[in-house]
Write a protein that holds these residues in place. Structure first.
Motif, PDB file in Angstrom:
ATOM      1  N   GLU A  10      -3.758  16.416  10.092  1.00 48.65           N
ATOM      2  CA  GLU A  10      -4.261  14.872  10.197  1.00 48.65           C
ATOM      3  C   GLU A  10      -5.704  14.664  10.436  1.00 48.65           C
ATOM      4  OE1 GLU A  10      -1.317  12.450  12.072  1.00 48.65           O
ATOM      5  OE2 GLU A  10       0.119  12.972  10.660  1.00 48.65           O
ATOM      6  N   ARG A  30      -9.280  15.920   9.960  1.00 51.48           N
ATOM      7  CA  ARG A  30      -9.711  16.696   9.228  1.00 51.48           C
ATOM      8  C   ARG A  30     -10.867  17.737   9.590  1.00 51.48           C
ATOM      9  NH1 ARG A  30      -9.125  14.560   4.387  1.00 51.48           N
ATOM     10  NH2 ARG A  30      -7.925  12.471   4.078  1.00 51.48           N
ATOM     11  N   MET A  33       0.793  -1.086   0.146  1.00 51.80           N
ATOM     12  CA  MET A  33       0.194   0.009  -0.192  1.00 51.80           C
ATOM     13  C   MET A  33       0.821   1.199   0.059  1.00 51.80           C
ATOM     14  SD  MET A  33      -3.043   0.879   2.408  1.00 51.80           S
ATOM     15  CE  MET A  33      -3.947   2.479   2.286  1.00 51.80           C
ATOM     16  N   THR A  34       0.545   2.304  -1.008  1.00 52.82           N
ATOM     17  CA  THR A  34       1.557   3.427  -1.222  1.00 52.82           C
ATOM     18  C   THR A  34       1.227   4.331  -0.120  1.00 52.82           C
ATOM     19  OG1 THR A  34       1.852   2.982  -3.650  1.00 52.82           O
ATOM     20  CG2 THR A  34       2.117   5.190  -2.614  1.00 52.82           C
ATOM     21  N   GLU A  35       2.095   4.968   0.707  1.00 51.64           N
ATOM     22  CA  GLU A  35       1.962   5.762   1.819  1.00 51.64           C
ATOM     23  C   GLU A  35       1.608   7.278   1.206  1.00 51.64           C
ATOM     24  OE1 GLU A  35       4.251   7.950   5.624  1.00 51.64           O
ATOM     25  OE2 GLU A  35       4.935   6.182   4.457  1.00 51.64           O
ATOM     26  N   LYS A  36       0.479   7.785   1.849  1.00 49.51           N
ATOM     27  CA  LYS A  36       0.013   9.032   1.403  1.00 49.51           C
ATOM     28  C   LYS A  36       1.088  10.016   1.611  1.00 49.51           C
ATOM     29  CE  LYS A  36      -3.709  12.278   1.705  1.00 49.51           C
ATOM     30  NZ  LYS A  36      -4.935  12.773   2.303  1.00 49.51           N
ATOM     31  N   PRO A  37       1.382  11.048   0.553  1.00 56.18           N
ATOM     32  CA  PRO A  37       2.561  11.937   0.686  1.00 56.18           C
ATOM     33  C   PRO A  37       2.087  13.019   1.638  1.00 56.18           C
ATOM     34  CG  PRO A  37       1.587  12.317  -1.552  1.00 56.18           C
ATOM     35  CD  PRO A  37       0.940  11.035  -0.963  1.00 56.18           C
ATOM     36  N   LEU A  38       3.066  13.639   2.135  1.00 55.11           N
ATOM     37  CA  LEU A  38       2.743  14.940   3.243  1.00 55.11           C
ATOM     38  C   LEU A  38       2.140  16.095   2.569  1.00 55.11           C
ATOM     39  CD1 LEU A  38       5.981  14.523   5.493  1.00 55.11           C
ATOM     40  CD2 LEU A  38       3.456  14.071   6.341  1.00 55.11           C
ATOM     41  N   PRO A  39       1.287  16.769   2.845  1.00 53.87           N
ATOM     42  CA  PRO A  39       0.785  17.816   2.339  1.00 53.87           C
ATOM     43  C   PRO A  39       1.962  18.889   1.847  1.00 53.87           C
ATOM     44  CG  PRO A  39       0.166  18.021   4.633  1.00 53.87           C
ATOM     45  CD  PRO A  39       0.865  16.720   4.405  1.00 53.87           C
ATOM     46  N   ARG A  65       8.350  19.148  -0.337  1.00 54.96           N
ATOM     47  CA  ARG A  65       7.089  19.388   0.028  1.00 54.96           C
ATOM     48  C   ARG A  65       6.773  20.476   0.690  1.00 54.96           C
ATOM     49  NH1 ARG A  65       4.276  17.220  -2.840  1.00 54.96           N
ATOM     50  NH2 ARG A  65       2.529  16.991  -1.427  1.00 54.96           N
ATOM     51  N   GLU A 117      -1.137  23.635   0.009  1.00 51.07           N
ATOM     52  CA  GLU A 117      -2.566  23.172   0.569  1.00 51.07           C
ATOM     53  C   GLU A 117      -2.491  23.517   1.889  1.00 51.07           C
ATOM     54  OE1 GLU A 117      -4.101  18.622   2.064  1.00 51.07           O
ATOM     55  OE2 GLU A 117      -2.696  18.789   0.599  1.00 51.07           O
TER      56      GLU A 117
END
Length: 305
Positions: A114, A116, A1-7, A38, A90
């Motif tokens: 993190e 929301r 599973m690919t880790e979500k990139p930091l904003p 980033r 973002e």
């Protein structure tokens, strides 16, 4: 599973004649442990005449993620707004030119999002090592205590200082930008617009910056006066959110009386050079703050004294 990139984050710094502190700020930002690809740095010069602009230009030539803007509209809100308009992030993070971030500052501050439900977040401001009596006094009194500002009071909802602050880009579409008519109190005004819109604020205690206080009595007294003016102005604008039409801050007058007694007695009974002057500095603090509130109340036709 690919880790979500930091904003992707835009760090925005307003600066005016920041030569005494801006080099330390830039060094602290260079040391951030947030991934280099980033985030970007946008420094907005508000008309410096002390060589700050030249230093920023030199730094931008060797720092590919840094951009330097010049904003003719005066005031920190105008400078921050110019940075917002030029940014790509973002998340938009704000820090002042008299602050030095710890190496994990940006990573810790961004971690608040993190959740929301969080619209904006702020970290703590610790005092930089004082070099003058006035700086030592401000540090001892914890003048810019983010935890204290985050507490709800009878005359004010919680807010966060923009010296160590971050917000989602989408929030500006909901509540607008920083109010450029305010030279002080713009952070409270912005945070209260967030709360009024149903948003949530968060305090991140691990997101640390060191802050350099006013170094001399004159600039400190002016700062306290402006805080008083800003306190009355933001109260006038947000009376419905606060739930009061008027406010008499008895605590400030008690502190003023206590400061007056210390100013009269401490030079006679204290041996420590700092403590001998502490009462006088406290008297300046509360006298200027109360005077500012009176001026702000008259200007805004409100009772907040």
């Amino acid at each position: 599973m690919t880790e979500k990139p930091l904003p992707f984050v835009s760090v925005i710094v307003p600066v005016l004649n920041g030569m005494p502190t801006v080099q330390a700020l830039l060094e602290g930002l260079r040391s951030q442990d947030y991934p280099a690809d980033r985030w970007e740095l946008i420094v907005v010069d508000n008309g410096s005449t002390d060589g700050t602009w030249e230093v920023l230009q030199q730094e931008s030539e060797i720092n590919s993620r840094m951009r330097v803007l010049h904003e003719q509209r005066k005031g920190p809100s105008a400078a921050r707004n110019a940075g917002i308009e030029a940014s790509r992030g973002e998340i938009l993070a704000f820090i002042d030119s008299d602050c030095i971030p710890g190496p994990s500052w940006l990573r810790e501050l961004v971690s608040a999002f993190e959740d929301r439900t969080v619209w904006a977040a702020g970290g703590l401001l610790k005092s930089a090592a004082p070099t003058t009596l006035t700086e030592a006094f401000a540090a001892r009194q914890e003048i810019l205590n983010q935890e204290d500002f985050f507490k709800e009071r009878p005359y004010k909802p919680p807010f966060l200082l923009t010296a160590n602050f971050a917000v989602r880009r989408a929030v500006f579409k909901r509540v607008g930008f920083f109010d450029e008519t305010l030279r002080v109190g713009e952070d409270a005004d912005f945070c209260w617009r967030i709360l009024d819109a149903g948003g949530k604020l968060a305090l991140v205690r691990k997101a640390l910056v060191a802050h350099r206080h006013r170094s001399n009595l004159r600039s400190f007294a002016r700062q306290m006066f402006l805080y008083g003016v800003g306190s009355a102005t933001t109260f006038a604008r947000h009376r419905e959110l606060i739930g009061r039409s008027a406010w008499v801050d008895v605590t400030s007058y008690r502190c003023w009386i206590k400061a007056l007694m210390k100013a009269l007695l401490y030079p006679l009974i204290r041996r420590d050079p700092y403590l001998r002057r502490e009462g006088m500095l406290e008297l300046v603090r509360y006298s200027c703050f109360i005077a500012g509130r009176f001026v702000g109340s008259v200007r805004n036709k409100v009772v907040c004294i």
